[in-house]
Enzyme design. Sequence first.
Site, short mmCIF file in Angstrom:
data_model
loop_
_atom_site.label_atom_id
_atom_site.label_comp_id
_atom_site.label_asym_id
_atom_site.label_seq_id
_atom_site.Cartn_x
_atom_site.Cartn_y
_atom_site.Cartn_z
N ALA A 258 -37.62 10.19 -6.66
CA ALA A 258 -38.76 9.27 -6.18
C ALA A 258 -38.97 7.62 -6.44
O ALA A 258 -39.46 7.02 -5.56
CB ALA A 258 -39.86 9.85 -6.48
N ALA A 259 -38.31 7.23 -7.62
CA ALA A 259 -38.58 5.81 -8.10
C ALA A 259 -38.00 4.87 -7.17
O ALA A 259 -36.91 5.18 -6.68
CB ALA A 259 -38.15 5.58 -9.48
N ARG A 286 -38.95 4.15 -15.03
CA ARG A 286 -38.92 4.03 -13.44
C ARG A 286 -40.23 5.05 -13.10
O ARG A 286 -40.91 4.70 -12.17
CB ARG A 286 -37.75 4.46 -12.80
CG ARG A 286 -36.79 3.18 -12.85
CD ARG A 286 -35.40 3.66 -12.32
NE ARG A 286 -35.21 4.01 -11.08
CZ ARG A 286 -35.59 3.06 -10.14
NH1 ARG A 286 -35.59 1.94 -10.22
NH2 ARG A 286 -35.24 3.34 -8.82
N ASP A 325 -33.89 12.52 -1.69
CA ASP A 325 -33.36 11.16 -1.60
C ASP A 325 -32.39 11.00 -2.48
O ASP A 325 -33.03 10.24 -3.53
CB ASP A 325 -34.59 10.23 -1.26
CG ASP A 325 -33.94 8.82 -0.67
OD1 ASP A 325 -33.44 8.73 0.25
OD2 ASP A 325 -34.39 7.98 -1.34
N CYS A 377 -29.44 5.87 1.71
CA CYS A 377 -29.56 4.61 2.48
C CYS A 377 -28.16 4.08 2.44
O CYS A 377 -27.75 2.86 2.10
CB CYS A 377 -30.31 3.78 1.76
SG CYS A 377 -29.92 3.56 0.10
#
Length: 442
Positions: A258-259, A286, A325, A377
Amino acid sequence: MTARALVVKALVRVEEQGAYSNLVLDGELSRSGLDSRDKAFASALFYTTLERLVTLDACIASQSSRPLGKLSPQVLAILRVSVCQLLYMPQIPPSAVVDEGVKLTRQNRQASAGGFVNGVLRSFLRGGCALSTPPEEGEALAIQYGVPRPLVELWLRSYGREDTEGFLKRCQPPAPLYIRVNRLRIDEEALAARLAEEGVTARPVDGLEGAMVLEGGGDLRRLRAFEEGLFHVQDLSSQLCAKALEARPGMAVLDVCAAPGGKTFTLAQWMEDRGRLVACDLHPKRVGLIAKGARRLGLHCVEALAADGSVWEENRGRFDRVLCDVPCSGYGILRRKPEVRYKPLEETAGLPAIQYKILETSAKYTKEGGLLLYSTCTLHPRENQQVVERFLQAHPEFSPHPLTAIGVEEGQLTLINTRWDSDGFFLAALERTGQPGGRPTK
């Protein structure tokens, strides 16, 4: 130290030490004693040079009698910043660029190279500062847009000419600055008015509620609207990712990696701050960023904790929604982190195994009937589609789930050349429609 000398020093440090460009430049600027105008010039010259190394090196090589690999790091950096000014800063007289380039050789104890630098720059000027365009498609695009040829050729093979060039055009600075409105505290119209009072223009993004693009403002952290938790900075790709997860009030949601917390905060807002949202990261420092950001935004449903996303902890329970993610090569964020483009493809070869392990672990947390979203990403099929395909083959209890929340009927989306002016991104939604082993849900 002059602004140009500072830039040369910073570029050499980034090149030789592999240091983060923003940290190097911030450190050099803080020690420089330059005024605000010279600092602004140094920043622009540094980042433009870094973003355009491929283009600049092609120009230098076309005029140099020596191979670039034989030049000292200082002389190469001097030529790069000089050619950068000639190509991208037309407000600076060419004669001044050449003179300053020669001076930089003396300031960097490279005085014997002064005549060489002078000759290369004057030869480039006599040729009209023209970029030579090679016939090969990959090399031509690499030089035109300042992205290494292997990466361009990967994208051409994977996505075709139109999407590749469309993304390369979007990679050019400046990158738009997007924010996410904290709609639990304010709406878009009221936030735009508040920001206008502080000298910042904010416009809504068509088709994505809660998203705005900013103009002006400098360091946003100094704004009262930021301190009051009325928004957080977040690219459109991450906002679309959070929306695609379809998190709703009262759900149990897990954000595995998440960070620093941007997607967590947006998910909490979609949940109307009701339910349970566990945000994990491997590094405790983080995790502190997540907790701090949640407090600023007034989000009470967020539980931030340190945890390894590749290790399953049974007592954590099951979740209606899981966001996976994963760490990635980052090739989708070139316009925000220019040095990422120079990361060799071979250095990323081990990432899919890590990503797959995190995805498999995340699947164990997903309830039957729940939704698991895999995202990166980057724009590398090996880290994106191939990881998802491998997972689906091994886990028949999961099926692709249409990304209807963001207007996509397929279960996967690559943000490379779309109507969204976003960073490059990939997401795939996976619904748990059965039990492990492929048994259907009763």
